[in-house]
Design an enzyme around this catalytic site. Structure first.
Site, PDB file in Angstrom:
ATOM      1  N   LYS A  66       0.886  -0.969   0.035  1.00 54.55           N
ATOM      2  CA  LYS A  66       0.264  -0.143   0.437  1.00 54.55           C
ATOM      3  C   LYS A  66       0.911   1.834  -0.157  1.00 54.55           C
ATOM      4  O   LYS A  66       0.495   2.544  -0.680  1.00 54.55           O
ATOM      5  CB  LYS A  66      -0.682  -0.135   1.018  1.00 54.55           C
ATOM      6  CG  LYS A  66      -1.963  -1.244   1.070  1.00 54.55           C
ATOM      7  CD  LYS A  66      -2.865  -0.634   2.500  1.00 54.55           C
ATOM      8  CE  LYS A  66      -2.176  -0.923   4.025  1.00 54.55           C
ATOM      9  NZ  LYS A  66      -1.637  -2.498   4.352  1.00 54.55           N
ATOM     10  N   ARG A 143      -9.678   0.912   9.418  1.00 55.13           N
ATOM     11  CA  ARG A 143      -9.594  -1.011   9.310  1.00 55.13           C
ATOM     12  C   ARG A 143     -10.863  -0.801  10.349  1.00 55.13           C
ATOM     13  O   ARG A 143     -10.327  -2.424   9.678  1.00 55.13           O
ATOM     14  CB  ARG A 143      -8.181  -1.202   9.767  1.00 55.13           C
ATOM     15  CG  ARG A 143      -6.606  -0.532   9.847  1.00 55.13           C
ATOM     16  CD  ARG A 143      -5.957  -0.513  10.303  1.00 55.13           C
ATOM     17  NE  ARG A 143      -5.998  -0.418  12.026  1.00 55.13           N
ATOM     18  CZ  ARG A 143      -4.870  -0.100  13.262  1.00 55.13           C
ATOM     19  NH1 ARG A 143      -3.968  -0.642  12.814  1.00 55.13           N
ATOM     20  NH2 ARG A 143      -5.361  -0.181  14.343  1.00 55.13           N
ATOM     21  N   ARG A 177      11.918  -7.486   4.115  1.00 57.36           N
ATOM     22  CA  ARG A 177      12.223  -6.261   4.155  1.00 57.36           C
ATOM     23  C   ARG A 177      13.204  -5.718   5.324  1.00 57.36           C
ATOM     24  O   ARG A 177      13.818  -6.957   6.151  1.00 57.36           O
ATOM     25  CB  ARG A 177      11.056  -5.323   4.790  1.00 57.36           C
ATOM     26  CG  ARG A 177       9.471  -5.973   4.057  1.00 57.36           C
ATOM     27  CD  ARG A 177       8.468  -5.007   4.676  1.00 57.36           C
ATOM     28  NE  ARG A 177       8.102  -4.962   5.705  1.00 57.36           N
ATOM     29  CZ  ARG A 177       6.610  -5.046   6.541  1.00 57.36           C
ATOM     30  NH1 ARG A 177       6.365  -4.298   5.488  1.00 57.36           N
ATOM     31  NH2 ARG A 177       6.246  -5.155   7.717  1.00 57.36           N
ATOM     32  N   ARG A 221      13.281  -5.344  10.699  1.00 55.39           N
ATOM     33  CA  ARG A 221      12.016  -4.232  11.714  1.00 55.39           C
ATOM     34  C   ARG A 221      11.681  -5.507  13.103  1.00 55.39           C
ATOM     35  O   ARG A 221      11.372  -6.876  12.691  1.00 55.39           O
ATOM     36  CB  ARG A 221      10.730  -4.259  11.250  1.00 55.39           C
ATOM     37  CG  ARG A 221      11.185  -2.692  10.620  1.00 55.39           C
ATOM     38  CD  ARG A 221      10.081  -2.773   9.853  1.00 55.39           C
ATOM     39  NE  ARG A 221       8.947  -2.725   9.706  1.00 55.39           N
ATOM     40  CZ  ARG A 221       7.445  -3.301   9.496  1.00 55.39           C
ATOM     41  NH1 ARG A 221       7.574  -1.742   8.486  1.00 55.39           N
ATOM     42  NH2 ARG A 221       6.292  -2.769  10.263  1.00 55.39           N
ATOM     43  N   ARG A 232      -0.367 -11.339  12.364  1.00 54.39           N
ATOM     44  CA  ARG A 232      -1.201 -10.218  11.276  1.00 54.39           C
ATOM     45  C   ARG A 232      -2.230  -9.663  10.678  1.00 54.39           C
ATOM     46  O   ARG A 232      -3.072  -9.117  10.680  1.00 54.39           O
ATOM     47  CB  ARG A 232      -0.355  -8.872  11.440  1.00 54.39           C
ATOM     48  CG  ARG A 232       0.844  -8.220  12.350  1.00 54.39           C
ATOM     49  CD  ARG A 232       1.846  -7.112  11.734  1.00 54.39           C
ATOM     50  NE  ARG A 232       2.137  -6.980  10.342  1.00 54.39           N
ATOM     51  CZ  ARG A 232       3.661  -7.083  10.259  1.00 54.39           C
ATOM     52  NH1 ARG A 232       4.198  -6.839  11.759  1.00 54.39           N
ATOM     53  NH2 ARG A 232       4.378  -7.183   9.387  1.00 54.39           N
TER      54      ARG A 232
END
Length: 286
Positions: A66, A143, A177, A221, A232
């Site tokens: 996104k 959300r 990532r 992260r 998640r």
């Protein structure tokens, strides 16, 4: 400025109104239609679409991309890209009162509460109003249906772009990532090459590799572990369908299945949005 105050206050006011209505009904009595948001009236005239820039929402699972596509469209259209994930990370990096609580929530893979998100978003919109910003692309908000109702109470959403990607590919993306601890830029080490099977098309996503001077400074992260990522995604999937249904009923949803990485997906997304990227066209013609 009034719109920002309404956004912050609408959640508690609307919830209290629903509780009062429920307790005052006689047995068997049907509830009346929900009242309009109390701060959405004459304080701020809603500008027609032709008098302002676009006001879009980007939906999609965590890690779907996104931020990548919303930020590109933000630059192309000249509107601010407001990512609630970035707002949360900025708060985590601060010494504010919510930082400790947020760190625990994020590291456990839980979703941040409506109250915290609305507070962070309100502060960001306030800054934008003070700078004279027009339009926005929201990334990561709303959300929940509660958040969507609050947003509808204070502004008009023109379109909702819902990005879709297979869960197994999203997990690979998230685990690849990295962020440079020195320059702060984001990279991805994952090379995704999924063959066509069971009627599903092939998908290829090349890695976004860092330059040599960043390679030794890459960080992962804290919340990019497989357990946290899958948790998640599970929570998001449970909560996202009602939000999608909310906007589907308004006829505002554009479903977009990502066909691959940025080189494959960006031109096709522009095509369905009826947009052109002149810079990309110049590069392609060079």
């Amino acid at each position: 400025m009034a719109a920002v105050q309404r956004l912050l206050r609408s959640s508690s006011v609307a919830a209290a109104g629903r509780r009062r209505m429920a307790t005052s009904l006689a047995p068997g009595q049907a509830p009346a239609a929900a009242p309009a948001f109390p701060f959405a009236g004459a304080e701020r005239r809603r500008r027609p679409a032709h008098e302002r820039n676009v006001q879009w929402v980007f939906l999609g699972c965590p890690g779907v991309g996104k931020g990548t596509y919303a930020s590109r469209l933000s630059r192309l259209l000249g509107v601010p890209h407001i990512a609630t994930g970035d707002l949360v990370r900025d708060e985590l990096a601060s010494t504010g009162p919510d930082a400790v609580q947020l760190k625990e929530i994020v590291n456990q893979g839980k979703l941040v509460s409506d109250e915290i998100i609305i507070n962070l978003l309100s502060k960001r919109l306030k800054k934008g109003e003070e700078k004279g910003e027009s339009g926005f692309i929201l990334d990561g908000f709303p959300r929940t249906v509660n958040q969507a109702e609050i947003l509808d109470g204070v502004t008009d959403i023109d379109m909702v772009v819902n990005l879709k990607l297979r869960e197994d590919i999203i997990v690979q993306k998230c685990l690849g990532r990295r962020i440079c601890g020195q320059c702060g830029k984001n990279f991805n080490l994952a090379c995704i090459d999924v063959k066509a099977e069971n009627g599903l098309p092939p998908i290829y996503m090349s890695p976004l590799l860092p330059p040599n001077n960043c390679m030794s400074k890459l960080l992962t992260r804290d919340d990019d572990t497989e357990e946290v990522v899958r948790n998640r995604l599970r929570i998001y999937n449970e909560m996202s369908q009602p939000v999608e249904d909310f906007y589907q009923k308004q006829g505002k949803v554009l479903e977009f299945d990502l066909p691959g990485g940025i080189p494959e997906s960006w031109p096709k997304l522009l095509d369905v949005l009826n947009l052109e990227d002149q810079q990309e066209m110049k590069l392609a013609a060079a």
